[in-house]
Each structure stands twice: as structure tokens, then as C-alpha cells.
Design a protein around this motif. Structure first.
Motif, mmCIF file in Angstrom:
data_model
loop_
_atom_site.group_PDB
_atom_site.id
_atom_site.type_symbol
_atom_site.label_atom_id
_atom_site.label_comp_id
_atom_site.label_asym_id
_atom_site.label_seq_id
_atom_site.Cartn_x
_atom_site.Cartn_y
_atom_site.Cartn_z
ATOM 1 N N GLY A 1 28.647 48.675 32.861
ATOM 2 C CA GLY A 1 28.760 47.223 32.804
ATOM 3 C C GLY A 1 30.193 46.731 32.870
ATOM 4 N N GLN A 2 31.150 47.530 32.358
ATOM 5 C CA GLN A 2 32.542 47.116 32.400
ATOM 6 C C GLN A 2 33.040 47.015 33.838
ATOM 7 O OE1 GLN A 2 34.707 46.353 29.724
ATOM 8 N NE2 GLN A 2 32.766 46.210 28.651
ATOM 9 N N TYR A 3 32.662 48.000 34.653
ATOM 10 C CA TYR A 3 33.044 47.957 36.065
ATOM 11 C C TYR A 3 32.400 46.744 36.735
ATOM 12 C CZ TYR A 3 34.473 52.883 35.594
ATOM 13 O OH TYR A 3 35.078 54.039 35.211
ATOM 14 N N GLU A 4 31.111 46.510 36.411
ATOM 15 C CA GLU A 4 30.378 45.428 37.067
ATOM 16 C C GLU A 4 30.924 44.070 36.666
ATOM 17 O OE1 GLU A 4 26.322 46.065 36.107
ATOM 18 O OE2 GLU A 4 26.065 47.611 37.633
ATOM 19 N N ALA A 5 31.255 43.925 35.355
ATOM 20 C CA ALA A 5 31.790 42.644 34.904
ATOM 21 C C ALA A 5 33.105 42.359 35.612
ATOM 22 C CB ALA A 5 31.978 42.671 33.398
ATOM 23 N N SER B 1 41.085 45.778 38.332
ATOM 24 C CA SER B 1 40.086 46.159 37.332
ATOM 25 C C SER B 1 40.468 47.477 36.680
ATOM 26 C CB SER B 1 38.688 46.215 37.945
ATOM 27 O OG SER B 1 38.631 47.190 38.927
ATOM 28 N N MET B 2 41.088 48.402 37.428
ATOM 29 C CA MET B 2 41.532 49.651 36.817
ATOM 30 C C MET B 2 42.628 49.373 35.785
ATOM 31 S SD MET B 2 39.923 52.215 37.705
ATOM 32 C CE MET B 2 38.390 51.844 38.497
ATOM 33 N N ARG B 3 43.616 48.591 36.198
ATOM 34 C CA ARG B 3 44.797 48.400 35.385
ATOM 35 C C ARG B 3 44.509 47.546 34.152
ATOM 36 N NH1 ARG B 3 48.863 44.893 36.604
ATOM 37 N NH2 ARG B 3 47.625 44.267 38.394
ATOM 38 N N LEU B 4 43.648 46.527 34.324
ATOM 39 C CA LEU B 4 43.454 45.567 33.236
ATOM 40 C C LEU B 4 42.238 45.898 32.383
ATOM 41 C CD1 LEU B 4 44.101 42.387 35.376
ATOM 42 C CD2 LEU B 4 45.675 43.404 33.747
ATOM 43 N N ILE B 5 41.227 46.478 32.979
ATOM 44 C CA ILE B 5 39.962 46.663 32.250
ATOM 45 C C ILE B 5 39.679 48.129 31.955
ATOM 46 C CG2 ILE B 5 37.485 46.195 32.276
ATOM 47 C CD1 ILE B 5 39.210 43.699 32.407
ATOM 48 N N ILE B 6 39.653 48.944 32.994
ATOM 49 C CA ILE B 6 39.116 50.298 32.835
ATOM 50 C C ILE B 6 40.112 51.227 32.135
ATOM 51 C CG2 ILE B 6 38.115 52.252 34.041
ATOM 52 C CD1 ILE B 6 36.481 49.642 34.144
ATOM 53 N N SER C 1 34.353 34.921 43.418
ATOM 54 C CA SER C 1 35.085 33.969 42.593
ATOM 55 C C SER C 1 34.365 32.625 42.544
ATOM 56 C CB SER C 1 36.520 33.814 43.099
ATOM 57 O OG SER C 1 36.506 33.396 44.429
ATOM 58 N N GLU C 2 33.366 32.417 43.395
ATOM 59 C CA GLU C 2 32.599 31.168 43.343
ATOM 60 C C GLU C 2 31.327 31.329 42.531
ATOM 61 O OE1 GLU C 2 32.462 28.671 46.608
ATOM 62 O OE2 GLU C 2 34.615 28.723 46.187
ATOM 63 N N VAL C 3 30.898 32.569 42.351
ATOM 64 C CA VAL C 3 29.626 32.828 41.693
ATOM 65 C C VAL C 3 29.899 33.483 40.346
ATOM 66 C CG1 VAL C 3 27.445 34.061 41.864
ATOM 67 C CG2 VAL C 3 28.505 33.139 43.907
ATOM 68 N N GLY C 4 29.462 32.846 39.275
ATOM 69 C CA GLY C 4 29.624 33.451 37.961
ATOM 70 C C GLY C 4 28.389 34.263 37.615
ATOM 71 N N MET C 5 28.590 35.286 36.755
ATOM 72 C CA MET C 5 27.429 36.093 36.410
ATOM 73 C C MET C 5 27.435 36.461 34.929
ATOM 74 S SD MET C 5 25.756 39.241 38.329
ATOM 75 C CE MET C 5 24.324 40.047 37.665
ATOM 76 N N CYS C 6 26.260 36.384 34.320
ATOM 77 C CA CYS C 6 26.113 36.838 32.947
ATOM 78 C C CYS C 6 25.136 37.997 32.901
ATOM 79 C CB CYS C 6 25.581 35.709 32.067
ATOM 80 S SG CYS C 6 26.830 34.479 31.791
ATOM 81 N N PHE C 7 25.488 39.009 32.113
ATOM 82 C CA PHE C 7 24.707 40.240 32.106
ATOM 83 C C PHE C 7 23.843 40.338 30.853
ATOM 84 C CE2 PHE C 7 28.482 40.938 34.552
ATOM 85 C CZ PHE C 7 28.075 41.673 35.644
ATOM 86 N N ASN D 1 28.709 42.611 28.581
ATOM 87 C CA ASN D 1 29.835 43.241 29.276
ATOM 88 C C ASN D 1 31.148 42.521 29.056
ATOM 89 O OD1 ASN D 1 27.910 44.936 30.162
ATOM 90 N ND2 ASN D 1 27.945 44.306 32.289
ATOM 91 N N LEU D 2 31.386 42.088 27.834
ATOM 92 C CA LEU D 2 32.717 41.582 27.505
ATOM 93 C C LEU D 2 33.673 42.768 27.469
ATOM 94 C CD1 LEU D 2 31.891 38.992 24.718
ATOM 95 C CD2 LEU D 2 32.441 38.567 27.105
ATOM 96 N N PHE D 3 34.961 42.486 27.639
ATOM 97 C CA PHE D 3 35.941 43.576 27.619
ATOM 98 C C PHE D 3 36.374 43.797 26.180
ATOM 99 C CE2 PHE D 3 36.747 41.463 31.823
ATOM 100 C CZ PHE D 3 35.897 42.309 32.514
ATOM 101 N N PRO D 4 35.977 44.901 25.564
ATOM 102 C CA PRO D 4 36.168 45.054 24.122
ATOM 103 C C PRO D 4 37.626 45.173 23.709
ATOM 104 C CG PRO D 4 35.296 47.063 25.068
ATOM 105 C CD PRO D 4 35.270 46.036 26.152
ATOM 106 N N HIS D 5 38.524 45.511 24.661
ATOM 107 C CA HIS D 5 39.919 45.705 24.258
ATOM 108 C C HIS D 5 40.708 44.406 24.350
ATOM 109 C CE1 HIS D 5 39.832 45.829 28.541
ATOM 110 N NE2 HIS D 5 41.139 45.914 28.631
ATOM 111 N N LEU D 6 40.075 43.318 24.770
ATOM 112 C CA LEU D 6 40.778 42.042 24.901
ATOM 113 C C LEU D 6 40.168 41.039 23.930
ATOM 114 C CD1 LEU D 6 40.847 41.774 28.803
ATOM 115 C CD2 LEU D 6 42.637 42.632 27.318
#
Lengths: 412, 255, 432
Positions: free
Chosen positions: C326-330, C341-346, B90-96, B100-105
């Protein structure tokens, strides 16, 4: 230097069982194991109590005692004095028989319908999708019953073949379609080995001749490949292959004197020939057309999965359409088709358990039906029944995994 | 301006990696990595593919597990304790590389998800934070769209904003521009430069050498799982010492 | 055109060529027929053959169907009217209509109750099947099982009410704690529901009136197509959560949990449904506590649910595998824990991919509910093979009855699979 694999020294706390990645999964698994064991233990204690109260026990001794019922369609010798175990074997062989027959016809039907669904003839395309939708969307149980009803209600009884003006006649005087089943000519050898007409030795020899032909044809194909690689021109193998397949078996049959035992009407029923019982035919046909519809979909999807670009690329290279199919499209399509095809075979085997509704003596009808009802050994019978199907399924899915992994290797 | 940014490095240590080793099966991917990152430092890591540079920064937020040595982030030792892992993440942010955006949101939901569920921020506040950072990456008007409706460059900027919403003290970038079309690279780099100028501690795996020259205060060259050379950008590019570095630079700058 | 420079390669168009209609050989019905029916000689032959097949089928069935009788009261009366003419005797359908739909034991004056439940089902299913409908309608979906139970079985209203209250209490406890910790919310919810149900057990006994508002109907009296619908709907809805759990378990990195799930799934998929129904009918009662008798209906529901859960688990596993790593990793890098992560993302994404597969399983399962006729439950096929064909009035009316059953199943299954294809197309173009 502390690392991921070394625990921080001397500071083990109970909360680490859940919060530390090293222990967490172990803790959860121990909890799962405890829940599983107690659930199984609970079920087992219920079972033990219930059995004790009902005065029952678990024993497989009934398999050795006499079955006491007849089976009309058997591949091995069986009579009502035989043991329950033998009745179960009759059932197993009958299951395998109908499943094997249905697998072959369903594949033929499915490939045929699947290819025709991609035909450029609109009418044929529609007709085939009508077939697929009709059979996929109606329970196989209803199909089995309907086809069995056709067999028994529409086909003429043997007595209608009798008299001076029979209302039914034999097809080409060789086949008799009756409501008791289909009678077909039975082949036998007049000059066969082993004295008797039906000696299995003759059939094994015939099989050996066919296997030899198979290897001969393989050899010819290989030689054609070698010639093509060396000279660039592929020799025509059609006629040699035909000869390799047909000549040896014809000669074999002539030497041993192949003859046909044609069914004839004797009294109120047919004698001679081979009788294929109505239930077997109904089950076989129903499973074939039902599963054929599913296979057609797999075949269509497999061919469509090979992109148009592949065909175009091959055509652009100047390969002729017939060769495009065999060299480019089929090898790729088969990779997509075969896994679902095998699971359809599995489905046929499992659906053959519906034999019980038409009275075909498969393993479910013998062991899970009559034996179960006569001996009252419900738990033992159902367990054995499941075990049999499980063995079949695992065998087939192991074969499928081997195939899949071999395909994957070639991909890289 | 780049010079001014470089002055903000403090003595405080943000990341300390000591004698860190990692194996994939029997393959030794990272060998004796020693790296100290000060707060406010911007480090660019480069090297040929397969040199372990991505693996290195993925080890820092425990996406990959290392087998030997230690990693300490903001004074928290990366151990097998889940709480430490959660704290560091939670202190370290990461960009891929692939965003890896969440496509359903929606974009906004992508940005508020972690603040709400990990930081337990009230929804309204989380949305305000998200809009603040979306404005910062210059796409507040896309907040209600879905990732699939955005261009690659926009998606990567959303990914940066999503990480920033967690108020990280350190940002990791894993080849953020290599999946982008050329005309979109600049918009993402501009965002990253802006971030650097604000004094964010950054570790960046990238081949954008212009970016390295402009904002990095250290460039690290890795090959075969080892740190081969590290130096200030001017010295690194103008006067590389190791022959491997020279070869690599000649290959990527030569054309 | 001719106003361009004749001897130069440079060319600028100054006049527009108007669009012309295609020659009749390249468009219109003639072209269509030539392309689609008579492209080549073999193709033309195929067309003729196909027409002949269609003619054969229609000429055999159409007069039979169109000349059918709808109003006679028995097969013999039907034959009298027909006088040797070959035609259908559909009057069996009109005369035995209620038996085909509700079975032969369900009280006739109560038919309105399952009918009402059937109509409610459409309202309850609508928000599940069509995402565009307002989400508030899902409340009706949530209430439907309890309402349908009460309508079909009757008896005291307090049983479904307390069952519902238990779920609601469980949900509130879950919603209260899930933000802190999923496990706390989940198990807290289960405990809360269990407490309500335990109290409800006593409360129902105390509150139940001697003569309930809706007369109770025992479940052995259920039958006909209603039984198929009930089994299909109940088992599919129960098996989805179980299937999700099994799929996640099979993906687990913990060997014990993974192997429990693998063995369960492979075992169920390896045996035919009919053996599991045998288990339900002759074996399962041995595993319940000795003093308890469990309804055959419940036992069958348990076994069919386990059966379809294994298949649904495999479909969902495919959906999980289709998600990029990548979805799991993000999710990990943002600091979400496993449950979050299961409930909200996967799962939201994996389930969406799996919907068409799940619908296919549901269609297959619905067809397989006819198998219960083998263990002497009187579903639609059981009704036809048993009471109706065995009756003296209708002994021998095969085609009309089985044709009707086939038609009914076809309409439902074809409808569902068309829906699934529509959904698949929609999901493919969906930006989500």
C-alpha cells in the motif's frame, strides 16, 4: 480505439524513449548495458596492457605440472611429485572434511546451547548467554589462533610420553593428545574382504548395513503409525528400534573381525592409529564453537518464534509435554531454524578458508597459497579458488531454496 | 439535501471508459467495461468480492494496467505515456481500504508531501492548504502527530484530506470503511457525504448501502468482471432487475 | 462480608478486602532460588554442575590474571620475577601498547594525530547513532572523514579541502535541481563535484607547500587496532550507499539491471572474504590503468566495501520487502515519480527497519578486518603474530596478547550489538 498496447499512430517522438512506459525501461536498460560493457571493456583493456607489459599471459597449464611441495594431511594419495591439480583436489577434500566435521559439531553445540538458553535454570541460562556473546563478538580468526596455540603450546610433545616416568600419559591408553595432533585408534577388519586390512569394500559394506538399519527403523515407525491409526494405541518402538540399529552392525563386525590399531610410541613419535593433525583440530574446534554460538541464537529464536499460545493450545487439548514438543513446537520451530542454519553451514565452509593461518592444507592454502606463490599464477589461482567456493555456495543455496519452497507449499 | 446535490451533475464528461479489458495472466478480471462518468456524478460500485470492482477503479489512475480498450480521464487518454499517467494521477485522488498513510511522516507532512514535490507548491502555501483540508475533515489539532497515534477513522479522514490537498477533480474510494470499527464508519461517511454535497466527482467501491441511497446518483453492480446492472439508487434497491443483483442485495440487506 | 443477604444470589460488596503480603514461598529470594535454581532434581544437579564449571574456570584464570606483572621489559625478565609461579605477563601490553594500537611504523611523535581523530569519531558518530541529538551536529559528521584523513595521513591540507568542496558543490547543485527532476539533480551534482575535483587536482599541485603543516605518513605505515578501526568504519560507511543501490537494483522490474545486481550480490556472498583480499593484494592492480599504482590500503578498502555492500543489500532488500504494498500504491496515486517515492516514502521506512541488520553486518565486518593480517597487513592480529611474537623479548607470550586482542574486539562488538538491541526496542515502540 487506441489501447495501452498500441502506440498512437504515426507520432513517435524521440522523447517517448524516456517518457513512454513501453520504451522507458528498454532505454534505461540499453544505457545500463552500454555503461556495463564499457566498464568491463576498460578493465579488460587495462588487464591486457598490464599483462603484456609484465610479459605475462593467462594460462592454466601450471595445473598439470608437478607441485613440488608436501602436504601433511591428505585424504587421497599425494606426494611432492603430484600435479598442482592434484594438490588442489587434496585441498578441496580437506576443505570439505573440516567443513563437514565442523557443521556436525557446531549443530550439536548450537542446539544444546540454544535449548539451554531457554532453560528455567537462571545460572545455566546466564552461562549459555555468556558463551554465545563471548564467541559471537570475537573474530573467528582470533579463536582459530587461540585454539591452535592451545594445541601446540599446552599439549605435551611426544617425547614427554617416553621414559620410565613420563610427564604425559595416553588417555585410557587409547588416545594420545600431543602438540602434533591427536592419535586415535584406527579400526580395521582381520577377516575382511579384498585381502588387505584397509580395503574400502569392507567400509562400504558396513555403510550398507547401517543404511539397511535406517530403512528398517523407518519401516518400524511406519508400521507403528499404521497400528496407531487402526487401533488408536501406539506400540512402543524403542526396543525394536534399538535392536534394528545395533544388532546387524554388531554381527557384521563380529563376522569380519573388527579390531583396533592402537597408537603406540615408536622412537620419538607415535605410530599406528589415526593421526588427526593439530591444525585440523584447531580449525575444527574453532569453527565449531564459533558457529555454534550463532546457531544457538538461531535455535533460540526459532523456538521462541513458536508462540506460547501454540503450546497452551496443545496442552489444553490434553497432549502431554513430550508430545507437545515433537508434534506442535518442533515442526514449527524447524521451519524457522533451518534456513539460517544452512546459511551458517555456508559460513563454516567460507570461514574454513582461514585454515591458511594455522597451516591446514585446505584449498585456500594449497591452490591460493603455495601453488600461487610458487607458480606466480595469481589471476588463475584466485579465479579457480573463487569458482570452487561459488560452486559450493550455489549448491547449498539451491538446496535451501528447494527446501524453502517445499515448506511454503505445505503452508497453504 | 441529498436531492439538491443530485441536481449538480453537468453534461461535461469526467471519465470515459470504453470496451476496457484486463487480464491477470490468463484470468479475465475485467470484461468489456463501458462507463461514462459526468462531472459531479457520484457513483457507488458494489458487488461480491472478486468481482473486479477494486481493479476497475485502480485502472482509472493506472495503479493497474489494462490491456484492451481505452480510459480517458478529463480528456487525457490513459496511454503508456508517463506524462499522461502523471497528469491523471495528480488530478485523481484515491483513498484506500487500509488508508496507506506514510507512518514516518506527521499528518501535516503526509498532506503537504505531494503538493510540494508533484505540484511544486511552496512549503508555506502547501501547509496552509493542508490545514484548510484538515479543518474540513475536522482534525486540525492532530496535524503534528504521526499516523500511528490516530484512530482508524481519523486516519481515513487524514487520507481523504491528503488526497484533497492535490485539488483533485475526481476522487476514487476503494472500500474506505471496510477496515474500520463500526463506531468509526460514520465519521468517515460524513466526510464523504460532505464532499459529495460540494459536487466532487466520486467513484466509490463500498458496501455501505445507506451511503449509496443518500448520495449516489448511480449504483453499479459488478459480478465476474462485468457490469451487470446500473441504475439510480431508488430503482436499484427497490426494483433490481438481474437475478444476480437480487441475490446479492438479499444477502447483504437480508440480515 | 457477612452483611450480604445470605439466601439470595444478588451480592453487593460493601467492605474492601485489604491487600495481604504473599507467603514467603511465593515471593522473595527463597522463592526466586527455588524457581530459578532448584526447580526440579535434574535442575538442581545442573545448577551444581554450572557452579563447578564456573569454579574451574575462575580458579584457573583469576590467580593468573590477578598475579600478572605489568612492568617488566621482556618475557625472560618476567619469568625471573615470577620464579615458576604461573601468572600473566601483561607487561607486553604496556611495553608494546603503541605498537598494538598504531602499528610499528607510524611515527611515535605523531601518535596524537590518530588519537585526536579517534576522539573526534565519537562526536561524529553521536548524531548518527542517537536520533535525539540536534540534527545540526550532522555537519560535524560530514566534516569528520576529511578531518580524519588529514590527521591520519597528514600532507597538504588542500587535498581534503578540495575533496570536501567537491562534495559541497555537488550537494548544492543536487539540492537546486532535485525538486524539478531527480536525475538532473543527481547527475548534475556528480558533474559539479567532478569539475571541482578536476580543478582541485591542479590547484593542489600548485598550492601544496614543500613542508606541509602535518607531516605526511604513507598508508603502508598504518597498523595495529587503528587499521582495524579505519577499515571497519570506512568500508561500512562506503558500503551503505552502494548496498542501497544494489538492493533497489535487485527489486527493479528491468531484467538487465536486476540480473546485474543479482549476479554481483550472489557472487560476492558466495566467496569467502579472504579470496577477495587475495584479489586486492595480487590481482586488482592488473585492472588499474598501467601507469597508476594504487595503494594496498585503497585496494583492500575497495574489496571489503564491495563485500559488505552485497550483504547490506540483502538486509535492505528484506526491509523493502517488509513494507506493505500500500505504501508504494499510495505514493503512486499521489503522482510521485520513482525517485521521489523511493527517496521520500520507501527508503526512509525501509532503512529504519534495516538498521539492526546493518549493525549486525557492521559488527561482522569489523571482526573480519582482522583477515587483512593474512595478506601481510599489520593490523592488530598481524602485529601480534608478526613483529611482537617474533621479537626476542616477547617470543611466547600468547595468552596475554591474544587475550587482550579478544577483549578489545569483544568490548567494541558487544557494545555495538547492545546498541543495536537498544535501537531495535526503541524502533519497536516508536510511533513513527
Amino acid at each position: 480505439m487506441s489501447t495501452l498496447s498500441d502506440p498512437p499512430k504515426g507520432s513517435f517522438r524521440l522523447s517517448m524513449l524516456l517518457n513512454d512506459t513501453r520504451y522507458r525501461s528498454m532505454t534505461l536498460q540499453v544505457i545500463a548495458a552500454i555503461i556495463l560493457v564499457s566498464a568491463l571493456g576498460y578493465l579488460y583493456s587495462n588487464l591486457a596492457t598490464n599483462l603484456r607489459e609484465a610479459g605475462l599471459n593467462i594460462s592454466f597449464g601450471f595445473l598439470g605440472s608437478s607441485a613440488g611441495y608436501d602436504i601433511n594431511q591428505t585424504l587421497i594419495d599425494y606426494n611432492s611429485q603430484s600435479t598442482n591439480l592434484r594438490a588442489a583436489f587434496v585441498g578441496i577434500l580437506n576443505t570439505l572434511l573440516v567443513a563437514f566435521m565442523a557443521c556436525i559439531t557446531a549443530t550439536i553445540l548450537g542446539v544444546f546451547a540454544g535449548v539451554l538458553r531457554l532453560s528455567n535454570n537462571w545460572l545455566v541460562r546466564k552461562l549459555m548467554s555468556f558463551y554465545v556473546e563471548i564467541f559471537r563478538n570475537i573474530p573467528v580468526l582470533i579463536w582459530i589462533i587461540i585454539i591452535f596455540t592451545i594445541m601446540t603450546a599446552v599439549m605435551p610433545g611426544p617425547r614427554e610420553f617416553r621414559g620410565d616416568e613420563p610427564t604425559a600419559s595416553m588417555f585410557m591408553d587409547l588416545f594420545a593428545f600431543t602438540n602434533r595432533g591427536v592419535y586415535t585408534p584406527a579400526p580395521y577388519f582381520t577377516r575382511g574382504f579384498g585381502g588387505g586390512e584397509g580395503s574400502a569394500l569392507n567400509w562400504l559394506l558396513a555403510l550398507a548395513v547401517l543404511v539397511a538399519s535406517f530403512f528398517g527403523a523407518r519401516f518400524m515407525t511406519k508400521r507403528a503409525n499404521v497400528v496407531q491409526e487402526a487401533t488408536g494405541i501406539r506400540p512402543n518402538t524403542l526396543w525394536t528400534n534399538l535392536a534394528i540399529w545395533l544388532l546387524p552392525i554388531t554381527v557384521f563386525c563380529l563376522i569380519l573381525g573388527l579390531a583396533w590399531d592402537i597408537p603406540v610410541l615408536k622412537g620419538f613419535n607415535f605410530g599406528g592409529g589415526i593421526k588427526i593433525g593439530g591444525p585440523l583440530i584447531a580449525l575444527w574446534l574453532a569453527l565449531s564453537v564459533y558457529t555454534g554460538a550463532f546457531i544457538a541464537e538461531n535455535v533460540r529464536a526459532g523456538i521462541q518464534a513458536v508462540s506460547q499460545g501454540q503450546t497452551e493450545a496443545a496442552a489444553a487439548l490434553g497432549i502431554r509435554p513430550r508430545r507437545v514438543m515433537s508434534l506442535v513446537v518442533l515442526p514449527q520451530a524447524l521451519r524457522v531454524i533451518i534456513p539460517p542454519l544452512i546459511s551458517q553451514y555456508l559460513n563454516i565452509t567460507k570461514n574454513s578458508s582461514l585454515a591458511i593461518v594455522v597451516g591446514y592444507a585446505d584449498i585456500t592454502a594449497t591452490l591460493g597459497g603455495i601453488t600461487l606463490n610458487q607458480t606466480g599464477r595469481a589471476i588463475e589461482c584466485v579465479l579457480l579458488l573463487m569458482l570452487f567456493y561459488l560452486v559450493i555456495s550455489l549448491t547449498i543455496s539451491t538446496a535451501m531454496n528447494v527446501y524453502n519452497s517445499s515448506m511454503k507449499l505445505k503452508e497453504r | 439535501m441529498a436531492e439538491a446535490a443530485k441536481l449538480q451533475v453537468s453534461d461535461e464528461i469526467a471519465i470515459s471508459i470504453q470496451k476496457m479489458n484486463k487480464w491477470y495472466g490468463t484470468f479475465h478480471v475485467l470484461r468489456d467495461i463501458d462507463l461514462t462518468v459526468h462531472r459531479g456524478e457520484r457513483i457507488v460500485i458494489c458487488g461480491p468480492s472478486g468481482s473486479g470492482k477494486s481493479t476497475l477503479i485502480r485502472c482509472i489512475n493506472a495503479l493497474e494496467e489494462h490491456q484492451k480498450g481505452s480510459i480517458e480521464v478529463d480528456g487525457t487518454l490513459l496511454s503508456s505515456d508517463l506524462k499522461n499517467i502523471d497528469k491523471i494521477r495528480s488530478e485523481v485522488g484515491m483513498c484506500f481500504q487500509h488508508f496507506n498513510l506514510f507512518p514516518h511522516l506527521t499528518i501535516l507532512e503526509n498532506c503537504t508531501l505531494a503538493p510540494i514535490w508533484v505540484r511544486k507548491t511552496p512549503k508555506k502555501e502547501a501547509e496552509e492548504i493542508a490545514m484548510h483540508f484538515l479543518e474540513k475533515v475536522k482534525i486540525p489539532d492532530q496535524a503534528d502527530k504521526y499516523p500511528g497515534q490516530l484512530s482508524g477513522g481519523q486516519q481515513q479522514r487524514v487520507a481523504i484530506a491528503r488526497s484533497l490537498c492535490m485539488r483533485p477533480r475526481i476522487m476514487l474510494f476503494d472500500e474506505p470503511t471496510s477496515a474500520l470499527d463500526p463506531e468509526m464508519i460514520k465519521e468517515v461517511l460524513d466526510t464523504m457525504i460532505e464532499l459529495a454535497e460540494e459536487g466532487m466527482t466520486m467513484l466509490c467501491v463500498t458496501h455501505e448501502m445507506g451511503f449509496a441511497r443518500q448520495v449516489a446518483n448511480r449504483v453499479i453492480f459488478m459480478d465476474q468482471g462485468q457490469i451487470v446492472e446500473q441504475n439510480e439508487p431508488e430503482a436499484f434497491f427497490n426494483n433490481p432487475q438481474s437475478p444476480r443483483t437480487q441475490l446479492f442485495l438479499s444477502q447483504i440487506l437480508g440480515h | 462480608m457477612s452483611d450480604t443477604h445470605e439466601h439470595s444470589v444478588a451480592f453487593v460488596r460493601t467492605t474492601e478486602i485489604p491487600q495481604q503480603t504473599a507467603p514467603s514461598s511465593a515471593a522473595g529470594p527463597v522463592k526466586w532460588m527455588r524457581d530459578n535454581l532448584f526447580a526440579t532434581w535434574p535442575n538442581a544437579l545442573l545448577t551444581v554442575a554450572a557452579f563447578y564449571v564456573i569454579y574451574l574456570v575462575l580458579s584457573a584464570t583469576l590467580p593468573w590474571i590477578l598475579g600478572g606483572l605489568w612492568t617488566t621489559s621482556s618475557l625472560s625478565e618476567c619469568r625471573e620475577v615470577l620464579q615458576g609461579r604461573s601468572a600473566a605477563c601483561f607487561s607486553v601490553l604496556t611495553e608494546r601498547w603503541n605498537q598494538l594500537l598504531f602499528g610499528f611504523k607510524y611515527p611515535a611523535e605523531l601518535y596524537w594525530r590518530p588519537t585526536l581523530a579517534f576522539l573526534l569519531m565519537f562526536i561524529a558518530l553521536a548524531p548518527v547513532l542517537f536520533f535525539d541529538l540536534p540534527r545540526k551536529l550532522l555537519i560535524i559528521t560530514g566534516l569528520f572523514p576529511f578531518a580524519a584523513y588529514w590527521l591520519i595521513w597528514g600532507g597538504t591540507v588542500w587535498i581534503p579541502v578540495f575533496a570536501l568542496v567537491g562534495f559541497v558543490a555537488g550537494y548544492f547543485v543536487y539540492a537546486r535541481f532535485v525538486a524539478q527532476n531527480f536525475a538532473a539533480g543527481f547527475f548534475g551534482g556528480i558533474v559539479a563535484a567532478a569539475v571541482v575535483w578536476y580543478i582541485g587536482g591542479f590547484a593542489v599541485a600548485a598550492l601544496a607547500p614543500a613542508t606541509p603543516f602535518l607531516e605526511a605518513v604513507p598508508s603502508r605505515d598504518l597498523g595495529g587496532f587503528m587499521l582495524n578501526m579505519m577499515l571497519g568504519l570506512t568500508c561500512v560507511s562506503l558500503s551503505i550507499p552502494l548496498g542501497i543501490a544494489l538492493a533497489l537494483g535487485r527489486q527493479s522490474s528491468m531484467p538487465l539491471i536486476k540480473w546485474i545486481c543479482v549476479i554481483f550480490i550472489e557472487f560476492i556472498r558466495g566467496v569467502p572474504l579472504i579470496t577477495l583480499l587475495f584479489v586486492a593484494s595480487v590481482m586488482l592492480s592488473y585492472f588499474f590503468p598501467p601507469d597508476q599504482t594504487v595503494d594496498l590500503f585503497v585496494r583492500v578498502v575497495i574489496m571489503i566495501t564491495l563485500f559488505s555492500a552485497a550483504y547490506i543489500a540483502e538486509v535492505i532488500r528484506g526491509g523493502l520487502a517488509a513494507l506493505p504494498k500500500g505504501q508504494y500504491e499510495a505514493a503512486d496515486s499521489l503522482g510521485l515519480d520513482y525517485a521521489q517515492s523511493m527517496r521520500l516514502i520507501i527508503l526512509p521506512q525501509a532503512l529504519k527497519i534495516s538498521i539492526p541488520g546493518i549493525v549486525n553486518i557492521a559488527v561482522g565486518l569489523f571482526k573480519d578486518t582482522t583477515l587483512v593480517s593474512v595478506i601481510s597487513m599489520f593490523d592488530m592480529v598481524g602485529m601480534i603474530r608478526g613483529p611482537i611474537l617474533a621479537s626476542t623479548d616477547w617470543n611466547g607470550v600468547y595468552w596475554e596478547l591474544f587475550g587482550f586482542a579478544a577483549l578489545l574486539f569483544f568490548v567494541v562488538c558487544y557494545g555495538i550489538s547492545q546498541y543495536s538491541q537498544w535501537l531495535e526496542r526503541r524502533l519497536a515502540t516508536d510511533h513513527r
